[in-house]
Design a protein around this motif. Structure first.
Motif, short mmCIF file in Angstrom:
data_model
loop_
_atom_site.label_atom_id
_atom_site.label_comp_id
_atom_site.label_asym_id
_atom_site.label_seq_id
_atom_site.Cartn_x
_atom_site.Cartn_y
_atom_site.Cartn_z
N HIS A 5 -5.90 1.16 0.82
CA HIS A 5 -6.12 0.34 -0.37
C HIS A 5 -7.62 0.24 -0.60
N ASN A 7 -10.31 -0.29 -3.93
CA ASN A 7 -10.50 -0.47 -5.37
C ASN A 7 -11.96 -0.23 -5.74
N SER A 11 -10.94 -1.30 -11.12
CA SER A 11 -9.99 -2.40 -10.91
C SER A 11 -10.73 -3.69 -11.25
N HIS A 14 -11.43 -6.83 -9.11
CA HIS A 14 -10.94 -6.55 -7.76
C HIS A 14 -11.82 -5.60 -6.97
N ILE A 39 -6.11 -0.56 -9.53
CA ILE A 39 -4.96 -1.29 -10.05
C ILE A 39 -4.72 -0.90 -11.51
N ARG A 64 -2.42 1.50 -7.54
CA ARG A 64 -1.64 0.29 -7.24
C ARG A 64 -1.05 -0.13 -8.57
N SER A 66 1.87 -2.27 -10.99
CA SER A 66 2.77 -3.41 -11.15
C SER A 66 4.14 -2.90 -11.58
N TYR A 71 3.76 -5.56 -6.84
CA TYR A 71 3.02 -4.30 -6.80
C TYR A 71 3.60 -3.33 -5.78
N THR A 73 2.07 0.61 -4.08
CA THR A 73 0.98 1.58 -4.06
C THR A 73 1.59 2.96 -4.00
#
Length: 182
Positions: A5, A7, A11, A14, A39, A64, A66, A71, A73
């Motif tokens: 993960h 970002n 993002s 984030h 994201i 990532r 929604s 969420y 990934t």
């Protein structure tokens, strides 16, 4: 070990670093791989890929996303997986799906060839976690959790359940136990 993960500033709110800076940080830490999972967007992947090639780092490209209830990934296994992620991202950001952020349903994902895509369930903001935990208690309805996992398994041949080992609260331990049991 490679964080899955990461970002960039694509993002919004984030991530602070550019995709290039993420790669340079990976190199500085001695990592052989670096991941970009912004994201709801894949806008930084070209810059990230080029920076990784320049630094002799293996890039892992993903997003990532929604899925309305939380969420997940998604990571590309190869170029075919990357192209699939671009299509999914375009649909998630379409006028029909966009609310406050890019969204896509699990039903919408069924039309894509996901053989070259890895799915990581996500943790405390994921659709799976929200099925596992209700009102700050572990959901006693294991059938609801199993049904959700069954749908994810049907969609993704490469499915990984994520658990945060750094949190060691009573609730987190109950969630871990339930994940291991399922």
């Amino acid at each position: 070990m490679t964080p899955l993960h990461s970002n960039s500033y694509y993002s919004v709110l984030h991530g602070l670093n550019s995709p290039t800076e993420l790669v340079k940080q990976s190199k500085k830490l001695g990592l052989s791989h670096s991941t970009l999972t912004d994201i709801g967007t894949m806008a930084g992947t070209i810059e990230f890929y080029k920076a990784a090639q320049k630094e002799d780092i293996t890039p892992i490209l993903g997003i990532r996303l929604s899925v309305y209830t939380g969420y997940i990934t998604l990571l590309a296994k190869n170029q075919a997986g990357y192209k699939t992620l671009l299509k999914i991202t375009a649909e998630a950001n379409s006028i029909d799906n966009f609310t406050k952020r890019a969204n896509i349903s699990l039903d919408q994902l069924k039309k894509y060839d996901l053989d070259n895509v890895i799915c990581i369930t996500g943790y405390d903001n994921s659709s799976l976690y929200k099925k596992l935990v209700k009102f700050d208690e572990v959901n006693p309805d294991k059938n609801e959790v199993k049904l959700h996992l069954s749908i994810l398994r049907q969609l993704f041949k490469s499915l990984y359940l994520e658990y945060n080992l750094s949190e060691n609260t009573g609730l987190q331990n109950e969630v871990k136990d339930m994940i291991l049991e399922i």
